[in-house]
Write a protein that holds these residues in place. Structure first.
Motif, PDB file in Angstrom:
ATOM      1  N   TYR A 117      44.054  32.089  28.848  1.00  0.00           N
ATOM      2  CA  TYR A 117      44.716  33.250  28.237  1.00  0.00           C
ATOM      3  C   TYR A 117      45.059  32.940  26.782  1.00  0.00           C
ATOM      4  CZ  TYR A 117      48.272  36.841  27.382  1.00  0.00           C
ATOM      5  OH  TYR A 117      48.996  37.880  26.852  1.00  0.00           O
ATOM      6  N   ASP A 118      45.623  31.758  26.544  1.00  0.00           N
ATOM      7  CA  ASP A 118      45.976  31.367  25.183  1.00  0.00           C
ATOM      8  C   ASP A 118      44.738  31.279  24.287  1.00  0.00           C
ATOM      9  OD1 ASP A 118      48.634  31.246  25.956  1.00  0.00           O
ATOM     10  OD2 ASP A 118      48.644  29.054  26.161  1.00  0.00           O
ATOM     11  N   LEU A 119      43.612  30.822  24.832  1.00  0.00           N
ATOM     12  CA  LEU A 119      42.391  30.688  24.038  1.00  0.00           C
ATOM     13  C   LEU A 119      41.768  32.043  23.687  1.00  0.00           C
ATOM     14  CD1 LEU A 119      40.634  27.619  25.704  1.00  0.00           C
ATOM     15  CD2 LEU A 119      41.736  27.738  23.455  1.00  0.00           C
ATOM     16  N   ILE A 120      42.077  33.078  24.455  1.00  0.00           N
ATOM     17  CA  ILE A 120      41.543  34.413  24.150  1.00  0.00           C
ATOM     18  C   ILE A 120      41.971  34.821  22.749  1.00  0.00           C
ATOM     19  CG2 ILE A 120      41.676  36.875  24.758  1.00  0.00           C
ATOM     20  CD1 ILE A 120      41.735  35.900  27.742  1.00  0.00           C
ATOM     21  N   GLY A 121      43.206  34.505  22.392  1.00  0.00           N
ATOM     22  CA  GLY A 121      43.643  34.630  21.004  1.00  0.00           C
ATOM     23  C   GLY A 121      43.955  36.020  20.486  1.00  0.00           C
TER      24      GLY A 121
ATOM     25  N   ASP B 153      39.295  47.494  20.194  1.00  0.00           N
ATOM     26  CA  ASP B 153      38.524  46.815  19.154  1.00  0.00           C
ATOM     27  C   ASP B 153      38.893  45.339  19.021  1.00  0.00           C
ATOM     28  OD1 ASP B 153      41.011  47.432  18.070  1.00  0.00           O
ATOM     29  OD2 ASP B 153      40.206  47.827  16.054  1.00  0.00           O
ATOM     30  N   GLU B 154      40.002  44.924  19.637  1.00  0.00           N
ATOM     31  CA  GLU B 154      40.390  43.517  19.581  1.00  0.00           C
ATOM     32  C   GLU B 154      39.470  42.628  20.423  1.00  0.00           C
ATOM     33  OE1 GLU B 154      44.569  42.374  19.424  1.00  0.00           O
ATOM     34  OE2 GLU B 154      45.017  44.517  19.540  1.00  0.00           O
ATOM     35  N   LEU B 155      38.686  43.223  21.306  1.00  0.00           N
ATOM     36  CA  LEU B 155      37.737  42.426  22.095  1.00  0.00           C
ATOM     37  C   LEU B 155      36.531  41.995  21.264  1.00  0.00           C
ATOM     38  CD1 LEU B 155      37.452  43.904  25.710  1.00  0.00           C
ATOM     39  CD2 LEU B 155      38.528  41.788  24.956  1.00  0.00           C
ATOM     40  N   ASP B 156      36.298  42.675  20.147  1.00  0.00           N
ATOM     41  CA  ASP B 156      35.174  42.310  19.286  1.00  0.00           C
ATOM     42  C   ASP B 156      35.292  40.851  18.856  1.00  0.00           C
ATOM     43  OD1 ASP B 156      34.389  44.950  19.483  1.00  0.00           O
ATOM     44  OD2 ASP B 156      35.114  45.511  17.479  1.00  0.00           O
ATOM     45  N   GLY B 157      34.291  40.073  19.135  1.00  0.00           N
ATOM     46  CA  GLY B 157      34.253  38.685  18.711  1.00  0.00           C
ATOM     47  C   GLY B 157      34.964  37.704  19.637  1.00  0.00           C
ATOM     48  N   VAL B 158      35.679  38.186  20.673  1.00  0.00           N
ATOM     49  CA  VAL B 158      36.420  37.284  21.559  1.00  0.00           C
ATOM     50  C   VAL B 158      35.476  36.346  22.314  1.00  0.00           C
ATOM     51  CG1 VAL B 158      37.813  37.183  23.670  1.00  0.00           C
ATOM     52  CG2 VAL B 158      38.491  38.691  21.815  1.00  0.00           C
ATOM     53  N   MET B 159      34.393  36.870  22.832  1.00  0.00           N
ATOM     54  CA  MET B 159      33.470  36.028  23.618  1.00  0.00           C
ATOM     55  C   MET B 159      32.829  34.961  22.739  1.00  0.00           C
ATOM     56  SD  MET B 159      33.634  36.901  26.822  1.00  0.00           S
ATOM     57  CE  MET B 159      32.121  36.596  27.719  1.00  0.00           C
ATOM     58  N   GLU B 160      32.467  35.320  21.527  1.00  0.00           N
ATOM     59  CA  GLU B 160      31.880  34.344  20.600  1.00  0.00           C
ATOM     60  C   GLU B 160      32.910  33.268  20.255  1.00  0.00           C
ATOM     61  OE1 GLU B 160      28.725  32.682  18.977  1.00  0.00           O
ATOM     62  OE2 GLU B 160      28.568  34.648  19.930  1.00  0.00           O
ATOM     63  N   ARG B 161      34.164  33.696  20.058  1.00  0.00           N
ATOM     64  CA  ARG B 161      35.231  32.734  19.774  1.00  0.00           C
ATOM     65  C   ARG B 161      35.449  31.805  20.968  1.00  0.00           C
ATOM     66  NH1 ARG B 161      38.750  35.925  17.974  1.00  0.00           N
ATOM     67  NH2 ARG B 161      40.037  36.294  19.803  1.00  0.00           N
ATOM     68  N   LEU B 162      35.452  32.355  22.195  1.00  0.00           N
ATOM     69  CA  LEU B 162      35.615  31.524  23.391  1.00  0.00           C
ATOM     70  C   LEU B 162      34.459  30.536  23.525  1.00  0.00           C
ATOM     71  CD1 LEU B 162      36.926  34.146  25.957  1.00  0.00           C
ATOM     72  CD2 LEU B 162      38.159  32.138  25.103  1.00  0.00           C
ATOM     73  N   LYS B 163      33.257  30.990  23.203  1.00  0.00           N
ATOM     74  CA  LYS B 163      32.087  30.108  23.270  1.00  0.00           C
ATOM     75  C   LYS B 163      32.259  28.913  22.331  1.00  0.00           C
ATOM     76  CE  LYS B 163      27.140  30.169  22.387  1.00  0.00           C
ATOM     77  NZ  LYS B 163      26.082  30.924  21.722  1.00  0.00           N
ATOM     78  N   THR B 164      32.912  29.118  21.203  1.00  0.00           N
ATOM     79  CA  THR B 164      33.165  28.049  20.234  1.00  0.00           C
ATOM     80  C   THR B 164      34.392  27.215  20.605  1.00  0.00           C
ATOM     81  OG1 THR B 164      32.200  29.407  18.491  1.00  0.00           O
ATOM     82  CG2 THR B 164      33.619  27.603  17.785  1.00  0.00           C
ATOM     83  N   GLU B 165      35.462  27.863  21.061  1.00  0.00           N
ATOM     84  CA  GLU B 165      36.733  27.183  21.309  1.00  0.00           C
ATOM     85  C   GLU B 165      36.770  26.407  22.623  1.00  0.00           C
ATOM     86  OE1 GLU B 165      39.458  26.756  19.294  1.00  0.00           O
ATOM     87  OE2 GLU B 165      38.112  27.601  17.800  1.00  0.00           O
TER      88      GLU B 165
ATOM     89  N   GLY C 180      37.602  20.741  26.248  1.00  0.00           N
ATOM     90  CA  GLY C 180      37.070  20.054  27.426  1.00  0.00           C
ATOM     91  C   GLY C 180      36.123  20.867  28.297  1.00  0.00           C
ATOM     92  N   TRP C 181      35.809  22.077  27.900  1.00  0.00           N
ATOM     93  CA  TRP C 181      34.914  22.934  28.683  1.00  0.00           C
ATOM     94  C   TRP C 181      33.488  22.817  28.153  1.00  0.00           C
ATOM     95  CZ3 TRP C 181      36.664  25.637  32.871  1.00  0.00           C
ATOM     96  CH2 TRP C 181      38.056  25.740  33.014  1.00  0.00           C
ATOM     97  N   LYS C 182      32.535  22.879  29.038  1.00  0.00           N
ATOM     98  CA  LYS C 182      31.126  22.896  28.660  1.00  0.00           C
ATOM     99  C   LYS C 182      30.575  24.276  29.030  1.00  0.00           C
ATOM    100  CE  LYS C 182      26.642  20.849  29.551  1.00  0.00           C
ATOM    101  NZ  LYS C 182      25.859  20.006  30.438  1.00  0.00           N
TER     102      LYS C 182
ATOM    103  N   ALA D  87      31.662  28.468  32.114  1.00  0.00           N
ATOM    104  CA  ALA D  87      31.973  27.148  31.566  1.00  0.00           C
ATOM    105  C   ALA D  87      32.579  26.264  32.646  1.00  0.00           C
ATOM    106  CB  ALA D  87      32.943  27.277  30.390  1.00  0.00           C
ATOM    107  N   ASP D  88      32.316  24.970  32.540  1.00  0.00           N
ATOM    108  CA  ASP D  88      32.825  23.966  33.478  1.00  0.00           C
ATOM    109  C   ASP D  88      33.710  22.989  32.731  1.00  0.00           C
ATOM    110  OD1 ASP D  88      31.081  25.033  35.403  1.00  0.00           O
ATOM    111  OD2 ASP D  88      29.487  23.648  34.848  1.00  0.00           O
TER     112      ASP D  88
END
Length: 175
Positions: A54-58, A96-108, A113-115, A133-134
């Motif tokens: 939840y915190d990483l969603i940002g 509109d706040e969901l824009d870019g969230v998945m890309e950010r999660l993929k990076t963060e 520790g997630w792959k 992610a694992d």
């Protein structure tokens, strides 16, 4: 949540987990081992991991109030072995706040520790963006689906643990 939806979520979660790269498995078909714990402590751990996600969603928004559940570890004694699944959703304060969230999660996520083992559109009619992610250290997996065509748009998350064994003399408590 209806029983059919719960069963579907659990099936999807277990398919996600069994395909992951977490270590400590007995064979390639087994769910990864998560160690020894009772059901309540393992559920608390899944909720802690969900809170970290939840915190990483940002972005500001609201998480659903669903608790974890307990399921069997395919083919193992259901009195001694279990896995935890925690399905929940996140609805942003504005769509509109969901824009870019998945890309950010993929990076963060890898920084924590997630792959990321899968990323891209899913097979649904809406072609929702999906990320799996694992986390080998935490022995958990997460599947995140961005549902932009839903009203309201949201993220759907399912956190799944590896296979726990209860301490000697205890039984699995199911909820």
């Amino acid at each position: 949540m209806q029983l059919g939806a719960s069963a579907l979520l659990m099936s999807l979660a277990l398919m996600t987990l069994t395909g992951c790269g977490m270590t400590d498995t007995n064979s390639s078909d087994d769910i990864p081992t998560a160690g020894t714990s009772n059901s309540e402590d393992a559920a608390d751990e899944a909720e802690r991991i969900s809170s970290e996600l939840y915190d990483l969603i940002g972005v500001k928004g609201k998480a659903s109030d669903t608790g974890p559940g307990v399921s069997e570890c395919g083919g193992k004694d259901p009195e001694k072995y279990f896995t935890i699944f925690h399905p929940w959703s996140f609805t942003p304060a504005s769509a509109d706040e969901l824009d870019g969230v998945m890309e950010r999660l993929k990076t963060e996520l890898p920084k924590h520790g997630w792959k990321v083992v899968e990323y891209g559109p899913d097979t649904s009619m809406n072609k929702n963006l999906s990320l799996t992610a694992d986390n080998d250290e935490k022995k958990h997996s997460v599947k995140i689906v961005q549902m932009t065509k839903r009203e309201p748009p949201k993220l759907s998350l399912t956190v799944v643990s590896g296979c726990y064994q209860v301490p000697d003399g205890e039984k699995v408590y199911r909820f």
